[in-house]
Scaffold this motif. Structure first.
Motif, mmCIF file in Angstrom:
data_model
loop_
_atom_site.group_PDB
_atom_site.id
_atom_site.type_symbol
_atom_site.label_atom_id
_atom_site.label_comp_id
_atom_site.label_asym_id
_atom_site.label_seq_id
_atom_site.Cartn_x
_atom_site.Cartn_y
_atom_site.Cartn_z
ATOM 1 N N PRO A 297 -20.720 -3.138 -11.459
ATOM 2 C CA PRO A 297 -19.618 -2.983 -10.499
ATOM 3 C C PRO A 297 -19.980 -2.086 -9.320
ATOM 4 C CG PRO A 297 -18.788 -2.841 -12.736
ATOM 5 C CD PRO A 297 -20.284 -2.816 -12.843
ATOM 6 N N THR B 170 -11.828 -2.073 -6.848
ATOM 7 C CA THR B 170 -12.672 -2.882 -7.730
ATOM 8 C C THR B 170 -13.288 -2.066 -8.858
ATOM 9 O OG1 THR B 170 -13.222 -4.297 -5.848
ATOM 10 C CG2 THR B 170 -14.610 -4.490 -7.797
ATOM 11 N N THR C 47 -10.626 -1.500 -11.553
ATOM 12 C CA THR C 47 -10.227 -2.701 -12.279
ATOM 13 C C THR C 47 -11.367 -3.308 -13.096
ATOM 14 O OG1 THR C 47 -10.691 -4.090 -10.331
ATOM 15 C CG2 THR C 47 -8.444 -3.260 -10.577
ATOM 16 N N SER C 48 -12.598 -2.973 -12.761
ATOM 17 C CA SER C 48 -13.761 -3.502 -13.497
ATOM 18 C C SER C 48 -14.090 -2.676 -14.737
ATOM 19 C CB SER C 48 -14.984 -3.540 -12.585
ATOM 20 O OG SER C 48 -14.798 -4.395 -11.493
ATOM 21 N N ARG C 49 -13.479 -1.529 -14.893
ATOM 22 C CA ARG C 49 -13.862 -0.579 -15.942
ATOM 23 C C ARG C 49 -13.794 -1.188 -17.342
ATOM 24 N NH1 ARG C 49 -11.429 3.084 -19.401
ATOM 25 N NH2 ARG C 49 -12.528 5.100 -19.682
ATOM 26 N N LYS D 79 -13.758 -4.306 -18.409
ATOM 27 C CA LYS D 79 -14.731 -5.377 -18.629
ATOM 28 C C LYS D 79 -16.138 -4.823 -18.803
ATOM 29 C CE LYS D 79 -12.183 -8.919 -16.045
ATOM 30 N NZ LYS D 79 -12.205 -9.804 -14.848
ATOM 31 N N ALA D 80 -16.487 -3.817 -17.991
ATOM 32 C CA ALA D 80 -17.820 -3.232 -18.071
ATOM 33 C C ALA D 80 -18.056 -2.556 -19.419
ATOM 34 C CB ALA D 80 -18.008 -2.214 -16.941
ATOM 35 N N TYR E 128 -19.331 5.572 -17.355
ATOM 36 C CA TYR E 128 -18.630 4.849 -16.292
ATOM 37 C C TYR E 128 -17.690 5.784 -15.538
ATOM 38 C CZ TYR E 128 -16.533 0.909 -13.823
ATOM 39 O OH TYR E 128 -16.127 0.032 -12.846
#
Length: 261
Positions: free
Chosen positions: A151, A222, A225-227, A229-230, A92
């Motif tokens: 994402p 985005t 901030t999505s890191r 959760k992913a 990621y």
């Protein structure tokens, strides 16, 4: 050994043309699948580009760009939950650095693109491909999900098309990908398409690119901030023993989960 970075690589090929870095995924015996070494080596090159390149061109093989996770590595390694989380974090963060780095990232895509390969593509600022390229997300066939890919993909295509690619698991053409904004331009001769884009991108100053990319990241955070959760979603599916059994069976027999022994 790469004469510019001074590093010897196993999974990638690197060359520089002035301030343009060409990074080629090169695992021909493994269909350019993503293993830990590939992520590590790509990250090393991208970090070098932060200071020394204003354009990063990401390429694969003529018939295969990248086909996603290396199931052989997943199946053969005694992977703990922590190991998988660490690998997901590294992958990621690699895509995040490609998306937000102080350079223009250009994906030059040919042939087959699957699963994590779509993540590499979606992380880039500009995506160019040849007309015979196909894109797919096959993860759900194994009970997995493209957790880290989504994402980046949603940023390109929106939720609806990303969802369609995920649940259908079937390839879409370059023209479909162009209509869905995953791809910016495609031609039969993608090498000529790339050449024309690079002729223009050469004019851009490094300082201007860096400032613009920093501002763009501030407008839309985005991906940052999505890191968490992913990575957590990735950990969940790869800690499921049933999913791991499907992967091991596929590596051992070549049979998909719905096929009988």
């Amino acid at each position: 050994m790469d004469l510019v970075t001074g590093v010897e690589y196993e999974t990638v090929e690197v060359r520089f043309d002035r301030e343009i870095c060409f990074l080629r995924i090169h695992r021909p015996d493994a269909e350019n699948r993503i293993n830990s070494r590939l992520v590590e080596e790509c990250a090393r090159v991208v970090e070098f580009c932060e200071e020394h390149a204003k354009v990063l061109v990401l390429e694969g093989l003529p018939d295969v760009f990248c086909t996603g996770a290396d199931f052989q590595e997943i199946s053969s390694a005694e992977q703990s939950d922590g190991h998988q989380r660490s690998h997901a974090e590294a992958l990621y963060d690699l895509w995040l650095s490609i998306a937000t780095g102080s350079f223009v990232s250009v994906a030059h895509v040919r042939g087959k693109v699957n699963a994590g390969g779509v993540g590499f593509v979606a992380a880039c600022d500009v995506v160019l491909c040849e007309e015979r390229t196909v894109f797919s997300l096959s993860e759900l066939l194994f009970g997995l999900m493209p957790a880290c890919v989504l994402p980046f993909l949603i940023r390109k295509t929106g939720v609806a098309k990303a969802n369609y690619l995920t649940v259908m698991t079937q390839p879409v053409t370059a023209r479909q990908a162009l209509d869905w904004h995953l791809v910016d331009a495609c031609e039969e001769n993608s090498a000529n398409l790339l050449r024309r884009h690079l002729l223009r991108l050469r004019y851009l100053p490094k300082t201007g690119i860096a400032r613009y990319k920093k501002y763009l990241g501030a407008l839309d955070d985005t991906l940052v901030t999505s890191r968490a959760k992913a990575i957590e979603a990735n950990r969940e599916v790869f800690s499921d023993q049933e999913n791991l059994a499907k992967i091991s069976r596929y590596v051992r027999t070549g049979q998909f989960p719905w096929e009988e022994e």
